[in-house]
Design an enzyme around this catalytic site. Structure first.
Site, PDB file in Angstrom:
ATOM      1  CD  GLU A 262      -2.795  -1.337   2.332  1.00  0.00           C
ATOM      2  OE1 GLU A 262      -3.913  -0.841   2.408  1.00  0.00           O
ATOM      3  OE2 GLU A 262      -2.288  -1.986   3.266  1.00  0.00           O
TER       4      GLU A 262
ATOM      5  CB  SER B 188      -4.973  -2.609  -0.568  1.00  0.00           C
ATOM      6  OG  SER B 188      -4.847  -1.316  -0.024  1.00  0.00           O
TER       7      SER B 188
ATOM      8  CE1 TYR C 120      -6.729   2.253  -2.760  1.00  0.00           C
ATOM      9  CE2 TYR C 120      -6.180  -0.075  -3.035  1.00  0.00           C
ATOM     10  CZ  TYR C 120      -6.368   1.023  -2.216  1.00  0.00           C
ATOM     11  OH  TYR C 120      -6.208   0.897  -0.862  1.00  0.00           O
TER      12      TYR C 120
ATOM     13  NE  ARG D 102     -12.743   1.694   6.121  1.00  0.00           N
ATOM     14  CZ  ARG D 102     -11.739   1.380   5.298  1.00  0.00           C
ATOM     15  NH1 ARG D 102     -10.975   2.313   4.774  1.00  0.00           N
ATOM     16  NH2 ARG D 102     -11.493   0.121   5.009  1.00  0.00           N
TER      17      ARG D 102
ATOM     18  CG  ASP E 160     -13.974  -1.640   6.813  1.00  0.00           C
ATOM     19  OD1 ASP E 160     -14.241  -0.494   7.231  1.00  0.00           O
ATOM     20  OD2 ASP E 160     -13.007  -1.883   6.055  1.00  0.00           O
TER      21      ASP E 160
ATOM     22  CD  GLU F  84     -10.232  -4.862   6.813  1.00  0.00           C
ATOM     23  OE1 GLU F  84      -9.105  -5.195   7.180  1.00  0.00           O
ATOM     24  OE2 GLU F  84     -10.437  -4.254   5.742  1.00  0.00           O
TER      25      GLU F  84
ATOM     26  CG  ASN G 280      -8.973  -1.306   7.603  1.00  0.00           C
ATOM     27  OD1 ASN G 280      -8.138  -2.102   7.190  1.00  0.00           O
ATOM     28  ND2 ASN G 280     -10.264  -1.434   7.332  1.00  0.00           N
TER      29      ASN G 280
ATOM     30  N   GLY H 283      -7.404   4.591   4.632  1.00  0.00           N
ATOM     31  CA  GLY H 283      -7.101   5.488   3.517  1.00  0.00           C
ATOM     32  C   GLY H 283      -7.487   6.907   3.901  1.00  0.00           C
TER      33      GLY H 283
HETATM   34  P1  ADP Z   1      -8.525  -6.000   3.277  1.00  0.00           P
HETATM   35  O1  ADP Z   1      -7.937  -5.789   4.632  1.00  0.00           O
HETATM   36  O2  ADP Z   1      -7.480  -6.295   2.256  1.00  0.00           O
HETATM   37  O3  ADP Z   1      -9.471  -4.897   2.888  1.00  0.00           O
HETATM   38  P2  ADP Z   1     -10.909  -7.668   3.726  1.00  0.00           P
HETATM   39  O4  ADP Z   1     -10.932  -8.708   4.778  1.00  0.00           O
HETATM   40  O5  ADP Z   1     -11.643  -6.410   4.031  1.00  0.00           O
HETATM   41  O6  ADP Z   1      -9.385  -7.356   3.378  1.00  0.00           O
HETATM   42  O7  ADP Z   1     -11.478  -8.307   2.394  1.00  0.00           O
HETATM   43  C1  ADP Z   1     -11.556  -7.573   1.195  1.00  0.00           C
HETATM   44  C2  ADP Z   1     -12.920  -7.732   0.554  1.00  0.00           C
HETATM   45  O8  ADP Z   1     -13.194  -9.112   0.259  1.00  0.00           O
HETATM   46  C3  ADP Z   1     -14.090  -7.290   1.416  1.00  0.00           C
HETATM   47  O9  ADP Z   1     -14.289  -5.897   1.351  1.00  0.00           O
HETATM   48  C4  ADP Z   1     -15.239  -8.092   0.771  1.00  0.00           C
HETATM   49  O10 ADP Z   1     -15.643  -7.523  -0.471  1.00  0.00           O
HETATM   50  C5  ADP Z   1     -14.580  -9.411   0.458  1.00  0.00           C
HETATM   51  N1  ADP Z   1     -14.704 -10.381   1.571  1.00  0.00           N
HETATM   52  C6  ADP Z   1     -13.697 -10.683   2.420  1.00  0.00           C
HETATM   53  N2  ADP Z   1     -14.076 -11.613   3.307  1.00  0.00           N
HETATM   54  C7  ADP Z   1     -15.363 -11.916   3.023  1.00  0.00           C
HETATM   55  C8  ADP Z   1     -16.311 -12.834   3.593  1.00  0.00           C
HETATM   56  N3  ADP Z   1     -15.980 -13.629   4.622  1.00  0.00           N
HETATM   57  N4  ADP Z   1     -17.566 -12.873   3.045  1.00  0.00           N
HETATM   58  C9  ADP Z   1     -17.887 -12.073   1.993  1.00  0.00           C
HETATM   59  N5  ADP Z   1     -17.036 -11.201   1.405  1.00  0.00           N
HETATM   60  C10 ADP Z   1     -15.770 -11.118   1.914  1.00  0.00           C
HETATM   61 MG    MG Z   2     -11.170  -4.382   3.899  1.00  0.00          MG
HETATM   62 MG    MG Z   3      -7.983  -4.014   5.832  1.00  0.00          MG
END
Ligand code: ADP
Ligand code: MG
Ligand code: MG
Length: 339
Positions: A15, A174, A245, A284, A286, A300, A302, A306
């Site tokens: 990132e 990301s 992005y 943030r 999520d 998660e 963060n 961003g």
């Molecule tokens: P990062 O920290 O890279 O943002 P995330 O855990 O937020 O990683 O996952 C990125 C994206 O993948 C999420 O915003 C969502 O769109 C999808 N995603 C991740 N885990 C799941 C899940 N268990 N069920 C449904 N969608 C998921």
């Molecule tokens: Mg995420």
């Molecule tokens: Mg993240």
């Protein structure tokens, strides 16, 4: 007297470029009558760049190499009132830089070592949040050694969760290295990719339906406040790197069109998570909102989201009446308050 701020940007993670974009926004927004800001860009090799190279990196948007060893340059951070480490991902958002600054005795924006490290690791986050009674998807941890020595045990974990599932490096952001695995034939490639980026990999059950993705900003230290809830909408199968992005692939909706009680629940859970993880300054949080079942699952946290002027976190607080530059000034105040 003006506050002297050291702004750290770039860094060694995937990132790096995102961080430089955020840094440019912060530099442009900090009120010059209150702050004297010195940017230092950290190259992709982890070295701290001197002023001319930093300037060049900010303009070009990337610093592949150059600079001095971190420990040599960190000592020069001593004259500053506070550091704003606008770094995302490993070696920046994960407690490492926070440890260095803590040792150096310099206040900094954002979570300390503990909150940063635990929130960076998706498995540790899930364990802490589970013990705080916060609902999440089902998941399994796999470590690289298992994948090499006992791959069938890792495949077994996936079978238990069922398909589709998500495979993710535990310590990244990301969407780098994340795969949505639709069936067992796609599993090995997803695991190989994730293990090439991290020793620890999380396998996650997918939500029962494609979830709505809603996010909340938290601001404060021991008495944090929650922003309105925002929502991201996009066409892609999931919120992958390209969707995040590429201009125009996703749209932000603030406030998210949600039933009032769901929005209230999301904000309350975000505050609870912030406290459980010992976050500070900002985060943030999520969520997945599964409309069909009414479920709200925390995805998660963060700790350095961003931060360009068009990023979700500043936009959420703008909707609450706090301008971008007031937000940045407030974050510096919160850093000084923690001394
Ligand atoms: P990062 O920290 O890279 O943002 P995330 O855990 O937020 O990683 O996952 C990125 C994206 O993948 C999420 O915003 C969502 O769109 C999808 N995603 C991740 N885990 C799941 C899940 N268990 N069920 C449904 N969608 C998921
Ligand atoms: Mg995420
Ligand atoms: Mg993240």
């Amino acid at each position: 007297m003006k506050k002297r701020i050291l702004l750290l940007a770039g860094g060694q993670s995937g990132e790096h470029e995102v961080s430089l974009m955020s840094a440019r926004s912060v530099l442009a927004a900090l009120p010059v009558d209150q702050f004297d800001v010195t940017p230092v860009v950290i190259s992709k090799e982890g070295r701290w760049l001197p002023p001319t190279q930093t300037q060049h990196a900010l303009e070009s948007g990337v610093a592949d190499s150059g600079g001095d060893l971190v420990l040599h340059r960190a000592a020069s951070a001593e004259g500053y009132d506070a550091v704003f480490p606008i770094l995302h991902g490993p070696m920046g958002e994960d407690g490492t830089v926070q440890g260095l600054l803590t040792l150096a005795g310099i206040p900094f924006v954002g979570s300390g070592v503990l909150g940063s490290a635990v929130s960076m690791d998706k498995v540790m986050t899930k364990q802490v949040l589970a013990s705080a009674g916060i609902a999440q998807v089902a998941w399994r941890l796999a470590v690289r050694r298992d994948w090499h020595d006992r791959p069938d045990s890792v495949r077994q974990s996936a079978q238990e969760l069922g398909f589709p599932l998500f495979v993710k490096p535990a310590n990244l952001g990301s969407s780098v290295g994340i795969s949505k695995v639709h069936g067992s034939d796609e599993l090995d490639d997803a695991l190989t990719l994730a293990f090439s980026l991290d020793r620890r990999v999380i396998l996650e059950a997918m939500t029962a339906h494609k979830p709505r993705e809603v996010e909340v900003g938290i601001l404060g230290n021991d008495a944090p406040i929650a922003s309105p809830v925002g929502e991201l909408r996009f066409e892609a199968d999931f919120y992958d790197y390209e969707t995040k992005y590429t201009e125009g692939r996703a749209t932000m909706h603030i406030p998210a069109p949600l039933p009032a009680e769901v929005a209230a629940q999301v904000r309350e859970l975000a505050l609870r998570a912030f406290r459980a993880l010992d976050c500070a300054g900002l985060a943030r949080v999520d969520f997945f909102y599964v409309e069909e079942t009414g479920e709200v699952l925390l995805n998660e946290v963060n700790t350095m989201p961003g931060f360009t002027t068009t990023s979700m976190y500043p936009k959420l607080f703008e909707a609450a009446g706090l301008s971008y530059s007031d937000l940045v000034a407030r974050l510096v105040e919160l850093a000084l308050e923690r001394r």
